[in-house]
Structure formats: structure tokens, C-alpha cells
Design an enzyme around this catalytic site. Structure first.
Site, PDB file in Angstrom:
ATOM      1  N   ILE A  45       0.800  -1.229   0.000  1.00 27.10           N
ATOM      2  CA  ILE A  45       0.000   0.000   0.000  1.00 27.10           C
ATOM      3  C   ILE A  45       0.828   1.273   0.000  1.00 27.10           C
ATOM      4  O   ILE A  45       0.286   2.362  -0.149  1.00 27.10           O
ATOM      5  CB  ILE A  45      -0.980   0.032   1.191  1.00 27.10           C
ATOM      6  CG1 ILE A  45      -0.236  -0.112   2.524  1.00 27.10           C
ATOM      7  CG2 ILE A  45      -2.048  -1.031   1.040  1.00 27.10           C
ATOM      8  CD1 ILE A  45      -1.134   0.006   3.744  1.00 27.10           C
ATOM      9  N   GLY A  46       2.133   1.161   0.156  1.00 24.49           N
ATOM     10  CA  GLY A  46       2.916   2.394   0.141  1.00 24.49           C
ATOM     11  C   GLY A  46       4.332   2.171   0.602  1.00 24.49           C
ATOM     12  O   GLY A  46       4.770   1.055   0.873  1.00 24.49           O
ATOM     13  N   THR A  49       9.141   6.589   5.035  1.00 21.63           N
ATOM     14  CA  THR A  49      10.491   7.148   5.008  1.00 21.63           C
ATOM     15  C   THR A  49      11.548   6.053   5.046  1.00 21.63           C
ATOM     16  O   THR A  49      12.562   6.126   4.375  1.00 21.63           O
ATOM     17  CB  THR A  49      10.686   8.085   6.211  1.00 21.63           C
ATOM     18  OG1 THR A  49       9.619   9.046   6.215  1.00 21.63           O
ATOM     19  CG2 THR A  49      12.004   8.825   6.116  1.00 21.63           C
ATOM     20  N   TYR A  50      11.311   5.020   5.838  1.00 24.06           N
ATOM     21  CA  TYR A  50      12.333   3.992   6.007  1.00 24.06           C
ATOM     22  C   TYR A  50      11.795   2.575   5.833  1.00 24.06           C
ATOM     23  O   TYR A  50      12.333   1.640   6.400  1.00 24.06           O
ATOM     24  CB  TYR A  50      12.992   4.132   7.385  1.00 24.06           C
ATOM     25  CG  TYR A  50      13.799   5.402   7.516  1.00 24.06           C
ATOM     26  CD1 TYR A  50      15.034   5.533   6.877  1.00 24.06           C
ATOM     27  CD2 TYR A  50      13.325   6.478   8.252  1.00 24.06           C
ATOM     28  CE1 TYR A  50      15.771   6.697   6.982  1.00 24.06           C
ATOM     29  CE2 TYR A  50      14.064   7.650   8.366  1.00 24.06           C
ATOM     30  CZ  TYR A  50      15.282   7.751   7.728  1.00 24.06           C
ATOM     31  OH  TYR A  50      16.010   8.912   7.832  1.00 24.06           O
ATOM     32  N   ILE A  52       8.863  -0.307   3.440  1.00 30.35           N
ATOM     33  CA  ILE A  52       7.711  -0.633   2.606  1.00 30.35           C
ATOM     34  C   ILE A  52       6.550  -1.035   3.512  1.00 30.35           C
ATOM     35  O   ILE A  52       6.742  -1.684   4.534  1.00 30.35           O
ATOM     36  CB  ILE A  52       8.067  -1.781   1.639  1.00 30.35           C
ATOM     37  CG1 ILE A  52       9.229  -1.357   0.727  1.00 30.35           C
ATOM     38  CG2 ILE A  52       6.869  -2.190   0.803  1.00 30.35           C
ATOM     39  CD1 ILE A  52       9.850  -2.506  -0.039  1.00 30.35           C
ATOM     40  N   LYS A  68       4.708  -2.920   8.218  1.00 28.68           N
ATOM     41  CA  LYS A  68       5.778  -2.086   7.673  1.00 28.68           C
ATOM     42  C   LYS A  68       7.113  -2.816   7.784  1.00 28.68           C
ATOM     43  O   LYS A  68       7.592  -3.096   8.882  1.00 28.68           O
ATOM     44  CB  LYS A  68       5.846  -0.755   8.426  1.00 28.68           C
ATOM     45  CG  LYS A  68       6.912   0.198   7.915  1.00 28.68           C
ATOM     46  CD  LYS A  68       6.815   1.532   8.631  1.00 28.68           C
ATOM     47  CE  LYS A  68       7.858   2.519   8.141  1.00 28.68           C
ATOM     48  NZ  LYS A  68       7.738   3.833   8.788  1.00 28.68           N
ATOM     49  N   ASP A 163       8.093  15.507   9.684  1.00 22.39           N
ATOM     50  CA  ASP A 163       7.765  15.122   8.305  1.00 22.39           C
ATOM     51  C   ASP A 163       6.253  15.122   8.083  1.00 22.39           C
ATOM     52  O   ASP A 163       5.711  14.220   7.449  1.00 22.39           O
ATOM     53  CB  ASP A 163       8.345  13.742   7.980  1.00 22.39           C
ATOM     54  CG  ASP A 163       8.406  13.484   6.470  1.00 22.39           C
ATOM     55  OD1 ASP A 163       8.362  14.465   5.698  1.00 22.39           O
ATOM     56  OD2 ASP A 163       8.490  12.307   6.065  1.00 22.39           O
TER      57      ASP A 163
END
Length: 360
Positions: A45-46, A49-50, A52, A68, A163
Site C-alpha cells: 500500500i505504500g 520514510t524507512y 515498505i 511495515k 515530516d
């Protein structure tokens, strides 16, 4: 010292008291962590920053979660420090408007680590790109109040996100907005320690960062909040710079040229002498948002103060009369529902780099 035999799927540890190695029993090798094998990956799904991010199903509970995978490709000595920071911060954070870290699970040979996060059906960047009509002002207020409550919680716990942007704001089907991706977040104290200015996605980066300050406070998050509010109201990014010089120029075009009078210490910032700023004496926010109420313009101006010390705090914003005037914020559960883009599409290989709203 540890050895991993990939062919036999064995992990052997060197014994300190006696020479030689001993094999770690399979039932003990994960410690208290569960294996990622207990999760069924549904789709990608995306990319944060560090790492997948996947949508996945916990086979033990049937719960849908965000999984993640921590990037380890550049690390030779264990978990990246950025991921350790994110894990440490998220484990101590519990707030309805902050994404929840449920647990940490490990890969087959302990060479990979995954963060199990609460799943949200949407992110605001995808919504803004795919919505047939923009958010109403009542819906924008609903979103922003939730962002500000989560941010107030972070700042009260001495954490700067560093961020904030629309792609890092997630939304559940029940209209609950959660701030995500803490890969650049930092805890801070008094006195404030120097930090690298190369943080915050360019379009949301505060002027003091663009001018090289290493003194970072919660005010850099608040500038980003102003950019997010303006983007939701206009249905497009407010300051889409293509370089740091261009970004500064866009800010000056919008707010006027900074000076020592309105921003004490401005001329002493590390990069202040390297830029030749255009002479622009006017604040053009009112021309940018001619339909916005006086209270709305006051809030935007408060968030876009050049001087970080004078910039609005999350508490200031929550008390703003903008959120108390009509149209009043709608209730989260009354937010419209949308197709589940995160469920149906595989995210591109470099989602942040390719999205129209997530460039530098």
C-alpha cells in the site's frame, strides 16, 4: 556472535564460557516476538520514510493491519537507528489521532523486522488526488482538529514529527485521522540540541530550515500544519517548490520578504547570506484565499509567522475562533466514505517520489 545456516534453517550462537557454538531451538529463536509468517500479506500500500508498507491479515485474530517492513539494505550492524527511533517513540505513544504500533514481528532468519501498525483505509494524499469534489470547509475543519489534537499530544510529550504532509495523514472508514510515519521524528529537550536541517518534505518545510537552522522546535511542525490546512482548503499544494531556492521564493511571493524587524535573528541564519531574496512587501494570503473568513485568515497567518517563536502552537490553533464559527466542523463519523484505494491497488515502487503531492 551468531551464525545463520540458511540451508538448514538453523541459528547457532557462540558460547562464551566454552569453545564452540550451540544451536538455538526453533521455539526460542524469536524470543517474545511473533513471526511474520503469522501474517498474510494482502497487497502493498505504500512506502514510508524507512520502509515498505503492506496491508496484511493477522491469521491468529483475522484483524487487518498495516505491516511495515524495516529497510535493512544499507545496514551491516543491525537495525537502522531511524527505525529504532520510530519503534521507541511509537511504543510510548497512545492517542486516537496517532497511528498505533501494535507489536514488532520478525522474519524467518531474523534478517528482517516488521512493524505491525493499526490499519487505516485511506491516506489524505490519495484522497485529494482521487476525490470527485474537494472536501467541504466543515470536513477540512474536522480533519485539522484531529491533526492538531494528535500534534498537541506529541508536542506535550516533547516529540517533533519533522515530516508532516498529507501523505502521512491516514483516515479510517469512521473518519478518524491519524498521523503516521515517525521515521524522522525526534524527542527534544531543554536546551534544544542541534539537528540536521535536511528534514521535512520540501513543500512543507519551514523557512528557518530552508535557511539552515539546526535549532529545531515544534514550530517546524506548525509551519507544515499551515501548509496542510491551505492544501485542504485549496485542494492543491500551496507551495510546490522544485528546489530549495524556488521554495524560498514561493514563500516570499506569498508572505513578503522577511527582515530583522519581523524575524529577529533572520540575517544570522547559516544560509541567509547565500540567497538574494526578491523585494516583496505584501502578504498575499488574502488574495490566495479571498473567500476565507477573517478567523481563517488569522489562523493561516499565525501558522505562517516567519519568526518560529511567534508561530502558532497546536494549543493556539485548537482555541482558534475559526473552528468555532460556521460552518462548524462535522463529526468524524459523518465524514464521507470513499473507495478503498489502499486495498485495491499495489503502490508504485517509489510512491512518495511519483505522487503529485509527495515530491521533494
Amino acid at each position: 556472535m551468531a551464525e545463520v545456516d540458511l540451508e538448514s534453517d538453523q541459528i547457532r550462537l557462540k558460547c562464551i564460557r566454552k569453545e564452540g557454538f550451540f544451536t538455538v531451538p526453533p521455539e526460542h529463536r524469536l524470543g517474545r516476538c511473533r513471526s511474520v509468517k503469522e501474517f498474510e500479506k494482502l497487497n502493498r500500500i505504500g512506502e514510508g520514510t524507512y520502509g515498505i508498507v503492506y496491508r496484511a491479515r493477522d491469521t491468529q485474530t483475522d484483524e487487518i493491519v498495516a505491516l511495515k517492513k524495516v529497510r535493512m539494505d544499507k545496514e551491516k550492524d543491525g537495525i537502522p537507528i531511524s527505525s529504532l527511533r520510530e519503534i521507541t517513540l511509537l511504543l510510548r505513544l497512545r492517542h486516537p489521532n496517532i497511528v498505533e504500533l501494535k507489536e514488532v514481528v520478525v522474519g524467518n532468519h531474523l534478517e528482517s523486522i516488521f512493524l505491525v501498525m493499526g490499519y487505516c483505509e485511506q491516506d489524505l494524499a490519495s484522497l485529494l488526488e482521487n476525490m470527485p469534489t474537494p472536501f467541504s470547509e466543515a470536513q477540512v475543519k474536522c480533519i485539522m482538529l484531529q491533526v492538531l489534537r494528535g500534534l498537541q499530544y506529541l508536542h506535550r510529550n516533547f516529540i517533533i514529527h519533522r515530516d508532516l504532509k498529507v501523505s502521512n495523514l491516514l483516515m479510517t472508514d469512521k473518519g478518524c485521522v491519524k498521523t503516521a510515519d515517525f521515521g524522522l521524528a525526534r524527542a527534544y529537550g531543554v536546551p534544544v540540541k542541534p539537528m540536521t536541517p535536511k528534514v521535512v518534505t520540501l513543500w512543507y518545510r519551514a523557512p528557518e530550515l530552508l535557511l539552515g537552522t539546526t535549532t529545531q522546535t515544534t514550530s517546524i511542525d506548525m509551519w507544515a500544519v499551515g501548509c496542510i490546512l491551505a492544501e485542504l482548503l485549496a485542494h492543491k499544494p500551496l507551495l510546490p517548490g522544485t528546489s530549495e531556492i524556488h521554495q524560498i521564493d514561493l514563500i516570499v511571493q506569498l508572505l513578503g520578504t522577511p527582515s530583522e524587524n519581523i524575524w529577529p535573528g533572520f540575517s544570522k541564519l547559516p544560509l541567509a547570506g547565500q540567497y538574494s531574496l526578491r523585494k516583496q512587501p505584501y502578504n498575499n494570503l488574502k488574495h490566495k484565499f479571498p473567500w476565507l473568513s477573517e478567523a481563517g485568515l488569522r489562523l493561516l497567518n499565525f501558522l505562517f509567522m516567519y519568526d518560529p517563536k511567534k508561530r502558532a502552537t497546536s494549543g493556539d490553533c485548537l482555541e482558534s475562533s475559526y473552528f468555532k464559527e460556521k460552518p462548524l466542523p462535522c463529526e468524524p463519523e459523518l465524514m464521507p466514505t470513499f473507495p478503498h484505494h489502499r486495498n485495491k491497488r499495489a503502490a508504485p515502487a517509489a510512491a512518495e517520489g511519483q505522487s503529485k503531492r509527495c515530491r521533494p
